[in-house]
Design an enzyme around this catalytic site. Structure first.
Site, PDB file in Angstrom:
ATOM      1  N   ASN A  38      36.812 -25.787  10.328  1.00 51.64           N
ATOM      2  CA  ASN A  38      36.766 -24.456  10.962  1.00 51.64           C
ATOM      3  C   ASN A  38      36.144 -23.405  10.029  1.00 51.64           C
ATOM      4  OD1 ASN A  38      38.683 -24.052   9.036  1.00 51.64           O
ATOM      5  ND2 ASN A  38      40.339 -23.507  10.428  1.00 51.64           N
ATOM      6  N   ASN A  40      36.993 -22.436   7.162  1.00 50.48           N
ATOM      7  CA  ASN A  40      37.892 -21.754   6.231  1.00 50.48           C
ATOM      8  C   ASN A  40      37.723 -22.376   4.841  1.00 50.48           C
ATOM      9  OD1 ASN A  40      40.809 -20.896   8.271  1.00 50.48           O
ATOM     10  ND2 ASN A  40      38.658 -20.436   8.515  1.00 50.48           N
ATOM     11  N   HIS A 131      22.017  -1.428  -8.837  1.00 55.88           N
ATOM     12  CA  HIS A 131      20.914  -0.687  -8.235  1.00 55.88           C
ATOM     13  C   HIS A 131      21.043   0.824  -8.464  1.00 55.88           C
ATOM     14  CE1 HIS A 131      17.777   0.267  -5.488  1.00 55.88           C
ATOM     15  NE2 HIS A 131      18.585   0.895  -4.663  1.00 55.88           N
ATOM     16  N   ASP A 170       8.555   3.912  -9.190  1.00 62.68           N
ATOM     17  CA  ASP A 170       8.642   5.266  -8.622  1.00 62.68           C
ATOM     18  C   ASP A 170       9.395   6.162  -9.591  1.00 62.68           C
ATOM     19  OD1 ASP A 170      11.393   4.853  -8.201  1.00 62.68           O
ATOM     20  OD2 ASP A 170      11.095   4.204  -6.138  1.00 62.68           O
ATOM     21  N   LYS A 193       4.964   7.988  -5.297  1.00 59.77           N
ATOM     22  CA  LYS A 193       4.962   7.457  -3.929  1.00 59.77           C
ATOM     23  C   LYS A 193       5.072   8.602  -2.940  1.00 59.77           C
ATOM     24  CE  LYS A 193       7.155   2.921  -4.075  1.00 59.77           C
ATOM     25  NZ  LYS A 193       8.427   2.247  -3.805  1.00 59.77           N
ATOM     26  N   ARG A 195       5.235   9.627   1.449  1.00 59.60           N
ATOM     27  CA  ARG A 195       5.245   9.189   2.850  1.00 59.60           C
ATOM     28  C   ARG A 195       3.975   9.700   3.516  1.00 59.60           C
ATOM     29  NH1 ARG A 195      10.675   9.689   1.993  1.00 59.60           N
ATOM     30  NH2 ARG A 195      11.700   7.719   2.424  1.00 59.60           N
ATOM     31  N   ASP A 220      11.087  -3.178 -12.621  1.00 59.53           N
ATOM     32  CA  ASP A 220      11.984  -2.771 -11.531  1.00 59.53           C
ATOM     33  C   ASP A 220      13.317  -3.480 -11.719  1.00 59.53           C
ATOM     34  OD1 ASP A 220      12.703  -1.392  -9.271  1.00 59.53           O
ATOM     35  OD2 ASP A 220      11.110  -2.187  -8.008  1.00 59.53           O
TER      36      ASP A 220
HETATM   37  C1  R5P Z   1      14.477  -0.163  -4.840  1.00 62.38           C
HETATM   38  O1  R5P Z   1      14.955   0.956  -4.978  1.00 62.38           O
HETATM   39  C2  R5P Z   1      14.614  -1.199  -5.885  1.00 62.38           C
HETATM   40  O2  R5P Z   1      14.550  -0.665  -7.166  1.00 62.38           O
HETATM   41  C3  R5P Z   1      13.547  -2.246  -5.728  1.00 62.38           C
HETATM   42  O3  R5P Z   1      12.290  -1.622  -5.866  1.00 62.38           O
HETATM   43  C4  R5P Z   1      13.604  -2.896  -4.390  1.00 62.38           C
HETATM   44  O4  R5P Z   1      14.913  -3.377  -4.168  1.00 62.38           O
HETATM   45  C5  R5P Z   1      12.622  -4.048  -4.316  1.00 62.38           C
HETATM   46  O5  R5P Z   1      12.618  -4.576  -3.013  1.00 62.38           O
HETATM   47  P1  R5P Z   1      11.303  -5.262  -2.441  1.00 62.38           P
HETATM   48  O6  R5P Z   1      10.897  -6.327  -3.411  1.00 62.38           O
HETATM   49  O7  R5P Z   1      11.745  -5.801  -1.106  1.00 62.38           O
HETATM   50  O8  R5P Z   1      10.268  -4.197  -2.293  1.00 62.38           O
END
Ligand code: R5P
Length: 315
Positions: A38, A40, A131, A170, A193, A195, A220
């Site tokens: 199940n 679990n 993060h 960024d 970056k 929009r 990153d």
């Molecule tokens: C975003 O704020 C994190 O620092 C990474 O840039 C992000 O999680 C990376 O995700 P992906 O590889 O999908 O662009």
């Protein structure tokens, strides 16, 4: 504490747990896992953990929800078995990106995970390159938040000839990338970056700093779909960089990330083993460095009551 620490492994990353245990000169503690028809989960602690300082090594990787539930049951079982203190060692924290209410009606699930861990009986958390810093504040139990930046830096030192530049994906990443650049003794550039129109997705527009003729190293905290790093890689190459490579602490590599890396200008991607890399995702361009030494150092210090400040993330 006079006894050595006890290392217990969840099902997500037994290799990492075994390497940490070996660094500490102990064997991984015996635990039996059963999954019933199940679905679990039953966890049975077969090691004597009475009054011992126990570290549960578990990371967040597929199946993410199962690993999380297993962590909670494991921590609860260890407390029931009389463990003196249980520290959850979660190199890649579950639901780490669900750290804010970015639209009405959503759960801040990283905070829910913090509550669940404490309710299960975790008395301390050892996490790595979260993060965002607010996750630390979701906990009422002590948190040691360390960084693998120096481990990644060590793998990248001076094997690229010519002038180099660290590139932050960024403005938000500039602080971390700046520390990385400082560690390697090379300059920093930051991607701006924006929009475009009504698009929700911010697109890399330009770079503050000089990448022309230099070997660019994009930094990153994680690489998931690869979108962020690969868009950044294409931009730095368009702006005249001599070559581009990337480093990320957590190699989530979801969806078509590896295929996209293979088709990109990225010369190399360096990640850590905070998440196991399945055979199908291995590629000569992807180098994995281990955090086992870093985690075992932190665990040893926590066990002895020593400071981990020099390993701490300043995010
Ligand atoms: C975003 O704020 C994190 O620092 C990474 O840039 C992000 O999680 C990376 O995700 P992906 O590889 O999908 O662009």
């Amino acid at each position: 504490m006079s006894h050595p620490p006890v290392i217990i492994s969840g099902s997500s990353h037994p290799t990492l747990a075994a390497t940490i245990a070996s660094h500490l000169g102990v064997a991984v503690g015996r635990v039996r896992f059963n999954r019933f028809s199940n679905e679990n989960v039953k966890v049975c602690v077969e090691e004597n953990v009475r009054d011992r300082d126990v570290f549960v090594v578990q990371t967040s990787c597929p199946p993410v929800n199962e690993s999380l539930m297993e962590t909670l049951i494991l921590v609860d079982a260890l407390r029931s078995a009389g463990a003196g203190r249980v520290t959850a060692v979660l190199p890649y924290y579950p639901y780490v990106r669900s750290d804010k209410q970015d639209e009405p009606g959503v759960s801040i699930t990283a905070r829910l995970v913090a509550d669940l861990l404490a309710t299960a009986g975790a008395q301390r958390l050892l996490a790595m390159d979260l993060h965002s810093p607010q996750i630390h504040g979701f906990f009422r139990i002590p948190v040691d938040h360390i960084t693998a930046i120096s481990v990644l830096g060590g793998a990248l030192v001076a094997d690229t000839p010519g002038e180099r530049v660290v590139v932050a994906t960024d403005i938000g990443e500039a602080k971390d990338a700046g520390r990385f650049a400082h560690e390697l003794g090379i300059p920093l550039a930051v991607i701006d970056k924006r929009r475009v129109g009504d698009d929700e997705h911010a697109v890399p527009q330009t770079i503050v700093g000089d990448v022309r003729g230099r070997h660019a190293l994009i930094v990153d905290d994680e690489i998931a779909t690869g979108g962020t790093i690969l868009e950044a890689a294409e931009l730095v190459m368009r702006l005249g960089a001599a070559s581009v490579e990337a480093a990320a602490v957590h190699g989530v590599l979801s969806g078509r990330a590896v295929e996209r890396i293979r088709a990109s200008s990225l010369r190399r991607l360096v990640i850590t083993d905070s998440i196991p890399l399945p055979e199908a995702k291995r590629d000569p361009r992807i180098a994995v460095v281990t955090i086992a030494g870093l985690l075992s150092d932190a665990i040893g210090r926590i066990h002895r009551g020593d400071s981990v400040a020099h390993l701490a993330s300043r995010r």
